[in-house]
Write a protein that holds these residues in place. Structure first.
Motif, short mmCIF file in Angstrom:
data_model
loop_
_atom_site.label_atom_id
_atom_site.label_comp_id
_atom_site.label_asym_id
_atom_site.label_seq_id
_atom_site.Cartn_x
_atom_site.Cartn_y
_atom_site.Cartn_z
N LEU A 201 42.80 53.37 31.34
CA LEU A 201 42.05 52.28 30.56
C LEU A 201 42.51 50.93 30.73
O LEU A 201 41.96 50.04 30.89
CB LEU A 201 42.29 52.73 29.09
CG LEU A 201 41.29 53.95 28.79
CD1 LEU A 201 41.69 54.31 27.33
CD2 LEU A 201 39.92 53.79 28.97
N ILE A 202 43.94 50.77 30.90
CA ILE A 202 44.60 49.28 30.95
C ILE A 202 44.06 49.01 32.31
O ILE A 202 43.75 47.55 32.45
CB ILE A 202 46.00 49.35 30.73
CG1 ILE A 202 46.42 49.65 29.14
CG2 ILE A 202 46.59 47.94 31.10
CD1 ILE A 202 47.57 49.56 28.90
N LEU B 140 27.80 47.51 32.99
CA LEU B 140 29.17 47.32 32.34
C LEU B 140 29.07 47.79 30.91
O LEU B 140 30.04 48.33 30.52
CB LEU B 140 29.48 45.88 32.46
CG LEU B 140 30.95 45.42 32.20
CD1 LEU B 140 32.01 46.21 32.90
CD2 LEU B 140 31.18 43.99 32.54
N GLY B 141 27.93 47.32 30.05
CA GLY B 141 27.98 47.69 28.71
C GLY B 141 27.99 49.05 28.64
O GLY B 141 29.01 49.82 27.77
N PRO B 142 27.00 50.06 29.31
CA PRO B 142 27.05 51.37 29.07
C PRO B 142 28.61 52.11 29.42
O PRO B 142 28.96 53.24 28.91
CB PRO B 142 26.03 51.91 29.84
CG PRO B 142 25.16 50.88 29.93
CD PRO B 142 25.82 49.37 29.79
N LEU B 143 29.01 51.42 30.66
CA LEU B 143 30.33 52.04 31.18
C LEU B 143 31.42 51.75 30.08
O LEU B 143 32.21 52.57 29.86
CB LEU B 143 30.71 51.27 32.39
CG LEU B 143 29.96 51.68 33.57
CD1 LEU B 143 30.38 51.00 35.03
CD2 LEU B 143 30.09 53.29 34.14
N VAL C 187 35.00 53.96 25.91
CA VAL C 187 35.44 53.90 24.38
C VAL C 187 35.36 55.28 23.83
O VAL C 187 36.25 55.56 23.12
CB VAL C 187 34.81 52.69 23.83
CG1 VAL C 187 35.11 52.84 21.96
CG2 VAL C 187 35.33 51.34 24.17
N VAL C 188 34.01 55.73 24.09
CA VAL C 188 33.72 57.13 23.37
C VAL C 188 34.85 58.37 24.05
O VAL C 188 35.39 58.88 23.40
CB VAL C 188 32.49 57.48 23.81
CG1 VAL C 188 32.26 58.97 23.50
CG2 VAL C 188 31.51 56.65 22.91
N LEU C 189 35.17 58.11 25.42
CA LEU C 189 36.14 58.96 25.77
C LEU C 189 37.42 58.73 25.32
O LEU C 189 38.41 59.65 25.09
CB LEU C 189 36.12 58.90 27.57
CG LEU C 189 34.74 59.30 28.07
CD1 LEU C 189 35.03 59.24 29.59
CD2 LEU C 189 34.89 60.96 28.10
N LEU C 190 38.00 57.61 25.22
CA LEU C 190 39.16 57.12 24.90
C LEU C 190 39.36 57.56 23.27
O LEU C 190 40.37 58.30 22.91
CB LEU C 190 39.38 55.67 24.52
CG LEU C 190 40.58 55.15 23.80
CD1 LEU C 190 42.03 55.75 24.52
CD2 LEU C 190 40.57 53.63 23.84
N SER D 19 42.00 60.42 21.99
CA SER D 19 42.96 60.21 21.11
C SER D 19 42.76 61.19 19.92
O SER D 19 43.93 61.66 19.49
CB SER D 19 42.64 58.75 20.51
OG SER D 19 42.78 58.23 21.63
N PHE D 20 41.61 61.58 19.55
CA PHE D 20 41.49 62.41 18.17
C PHE D 20 41.86 63.83 18.86
O PHE D 20 42.49 64.81 17.91
CB PHE D 20 40.10 62.65 17.99
CG PHE D 20 39.48 61.41 17.00
CD1 PHE D 20 40.35 60.80 16.17
CD2 PHE D 20 38.40 60.83 17.12
CE1 PHE D 20 39.96 59.95 15.20
CE2 PHE D 20 37.86 59.78 16.65
CZ PHE D 20 38.82 59.01 15.53
#
Length: 75
Positions: A30-31, A49-52, A57-60, A64-65
């Motif tokens: 991600l970084i 770019l917006g949808p990507l 963020v959703v995958l992150l 994380s969860f």
């Protein structure tokens, strides 16, 4: 010398290390993706770019969860 729960301890430690490696790889990806997109942003990418970024963020959050759930569950 024989430790009674050595095998179980080794398995738990191995699982923790595997989760740590996955977390480090996700964070590094991600970084690097963020740095790449801040430097290189062609015109065709601006429309996507917006949808990507939203998908990233959703995958992150899902990753994380999942990692937090597995840690709290004790596996």
């Amino acid at each position: 010398m024989h430790i009674a729960e050595a095998q179980q301890l080794i398995q738990r430690l191995s699982a923790m290390i595997n989760r740590l490696i996955i977390a480090i790889l996700v964070a590094a990806g991600l970084i690097s993706l963020g740095l790449l997109l801040s430097v290189w942003h062609p015109d065709w990418l601006l429309a996507w770019l917006g949808p990507l970024m939203g998908l990233g963020v959703v995958l992150l959050l899902l990753t994380s969860f999942l990692l937090a759930w597995r840690v709290l569950r004790g596996r």
